[in-house]
Scaffold this motif. Structure first.
Motif, PDB file in Angstrom:
ATOM      1  N   GLY A  65      12.036  43.161  27.616  1.00 55.55           N
ATOM      2  CA  GLY A  65      13.225  43.040  26.781  1.00 55.55           C
ATOM      3  C   GLY A  65      13.664  44.367  26.217  1.00 55.55           C
ATOM      4  O   GLY A  65      14.866  44.639  26.114  1.00 55.55           O
TER       5      GLY A  65
ATOM      6  N   LEU B 141      15.563  46.126  28.982  1.00 51.36           N
ATOM      7  CA  LEU B 141      16.863  45.540  29.268  1.00 51.36           C
ATOM      8  C   LEU B 141      17.852  45.752  28.133  1.00 51.36           C
ATOM      9  O   LEU B 141      19.018  46.067  28.352  1.00 51.36           O
ATOM     10  CB  LEU B 141      16.701  44.035  29.538  1.00 51.36           C
ATOM     11  CG  LEU B 141      15.957  43.671  30.822  1.00 51.36           C
ATOM     12  CD1 LEU B 141      15.659  42.192  30.861  1.00 51.36           C
ATOM     13  CD2 LEU B 141      16.783  44.065  32.029  1.00 51.36           C
TER      14      LEU B 141
ATOM     15  N   ASN C 154      19.547  49.237  29.776  1.00 50.19           N
ATOM     16  CA  ASN C 154      20.607  48.704  30.625  1.00 50.19           C
ATOM     17  C   ASN C 154      21.859  48.329  29.849  1.00 50.19           C
ATOM     18  O   ASN C 154      22.976  48.670  30.243  1.00 50.19           O
ATOM     19  CB  ASN C 154      20.091  47.494  31.414  1.00 50.19           C
ATOM     20  CG  ASN C 154      19.197  47.908  32.555  1.00 50.19           C
ATOM     21  OD1 ASN C 154      18.949  49.091  32.751  1.00 50.19           O
ATOM     22  ND2 ASN C 154      18.709  46.954  33.313  1.00 50.19           N
ATOM     23  N   TYR C 155      21.685  47.609  28.742  1.00 46.44           N
ATOM     24  CA  TYR C 155      22.870  47.149  28.020  1.00 46.44           C
ATOM     25  C   TYR C 155      23.589  48.318  27.354  1.00 46.44           C
ATOM     26  O   TYR C 155      24.812  48.314  27.240  1.00 46.44           O
ATOM     27  CB  TYR C 155      22.488  46.092  26.987  1.00 46.44           C
ATOM     28  CG  TYR C 155      23.695  45.514  26.285  1.00 46.44           C
ATOM     29  CD1 TYR C 155      24.515  44.596  26.940  1.00 46.44           C
ATOM     30  CD2 TYR C 155      24.033  45.917  25.004  1.00 46.44           C
ATOM     31  CE1 TYR C 155      25.639  44.080  26.320  1.00 46.44           C
ATOM     32  CE2 TYR C 155      25.159  45.398  24.375  1.00 46.44           C
ATOM     33  CZ  TYR C 155      25.945  44.469  25.034  1.00 46.44           C
ATOM     34  OH  TYR C 155      27.062  43.968  24.415  1.00 46.44           O
TER      35      TYR C 155
ATOM     36  N   ALA D 205      19.365  37.261  25.129  1.00 45.08           N
ATOM     37  CA  ALA D 205      18.254  38.204  25.291  1.00 45.08           C
ATOM     38  C   ALA D 205      17.640  38.561  23.942  1.00 45.08           C
ATOM     39  O   ALA D 205      16.424  38.729  23.829  1.00 45.08           O
ATOM     40  CB  ALA D 205      18.723  39.457  26.007  1.00 45.08           C
TER      41      ALA D 205
ATOM     42  N   VAL E  95      18.446  38.066  34.457  1.00 46.35           N
ATOM     43  CA  VAL E  95      17.927  37.973  33.088  1.00 46.35           C
ATOM     44  C   VAL E  95      18.219  36.610  32.494  1.00 46.35           C
ATOM     45  O   VAL E  95      17.349  35.981  31.877  1.00 46.35           O
ATOM     46  CB  VAL E  95      18.534  39.087  32.214  1.00 46.35           C
ATOM     47  CG1 VAL E  95      18.051  38.954  30.772  1.00 46.35           C
ATOM     48  CG2 VAL E  95      18.162  40.451  32.757  1.00 46.35           C
TER      49      VAL E  95
END
Length: 248
Positions: free
Chosen positions: A31, A34, A38-39, A55, A208
């Motif tokens: 987590g 991500l 990534n976000y 998430a 995800v």
């Protein structure tokens, strides 16, 4: 309940609790990658920022999984009604968070195409400047996901940046890492990533969201077993002895 059966329940409780905190730790590490990496790069491509909410909830439930797993593996919990009650309370909170995250993930998984509507605009307003957050996000996404353009490299032909550069090349972030000499020229398209970023981004987000959706029933089954075990241990608590006091 015999001592042998109670001892077996304690052992099962500790084994499953150890599994809980290990799984929770893995989810936390994944987590963090991500959410923070990534976000941060692709947040400009989504219509709504709250698409990340499933998430976040899954991440919080993973933190509580680690806490409850450590608590369940603690030997003192099997003899303490207070710790058993707190353990059950944490399991209920985890179940609520997981179910909420799963429901939101299911909802957003059907809205991905409309959520990625700003992706095309981000490519059209690309400037190539290292000071432009939008351009940085585009370059980072193309490198990370190994993609080029929205659907493919030809999407760059319709951008203002491509015209300003003479119509000869696409951004260097489109270059396939297998070709070190790639300069992004459009006359050598085999040196560019063949797939567009929209498909790659949809697949990454869908993965995800699907993971969050399918984790919910697995967590529920594990928690159901823990509820039964802790319930058995709580019903077998030794009662305090009472004595009749006789006044003299």
């Amino acid at each position: 309940m015999s001592n042998q059966r109670r001892k077996a329940l304690k052992t099962i409780l500790q084994l499953i609790s150890n599994l809980l905190w290990v799984v929770g730790l893995i989810v936390i590490l994944g987590g963090l990658y991500l959410l923070l990496l990534n976000y941060r790069q692709s947040s400009l491509f989504f219509c709504h920022k709250y698409i990340i909410l499933p998430a976040v909830l899954a991440f919080l439930s993973a933190v509580l999984l680690v806490v409850s797993g450590c608590m369940g593996s603690w030997k003192s919990i099997s003899n303490s009604p207070f710790l058993q009650g707190l353990f059950v309370y944490l399991l209920v909170v985890i179940f609520c968070l997981t179910c909420t995250a799963s429901a939101l993930a299911y909802f957003y998984s059907s809205q991905l195409d409309s959520e990625l509507a700003p992706l095309s605009a981000a490519f059209h307003t690309y400037t190539g400047s290292s000071q432009d957050p939008n351009s940085q996000a585009v370059d980072a996404t193309q490198k990370e996901l190994q993609c080029c353009g929205v659907h493919d490299y030809r999407d760059w032909f319709e951008t203002a940046w491509f015209n300003r550069t003479g119509g000869l090349s696409v951004p260097h972030s489109c270059c396939n890492s297998s070709f070190p000499s790639c300069s992004g020229t459009v006359d050598r398209p085999w040196e560019l990533y063949s797939k567009g970023c929209k498909v790659k981004l949809e697949l990454a987000v869908q993965f995800v969201l699907s993971l969050i959706i399918w984790c919910s029933p697995a967590v529920f089954l594990v928690e159901l077993i823990l509820f039964l075990i802790v319930g058995q241990l709580m019903t077998d608590q030794s009662l305090m002895g009472y004595e009749i006091l006789i006044r003299k």
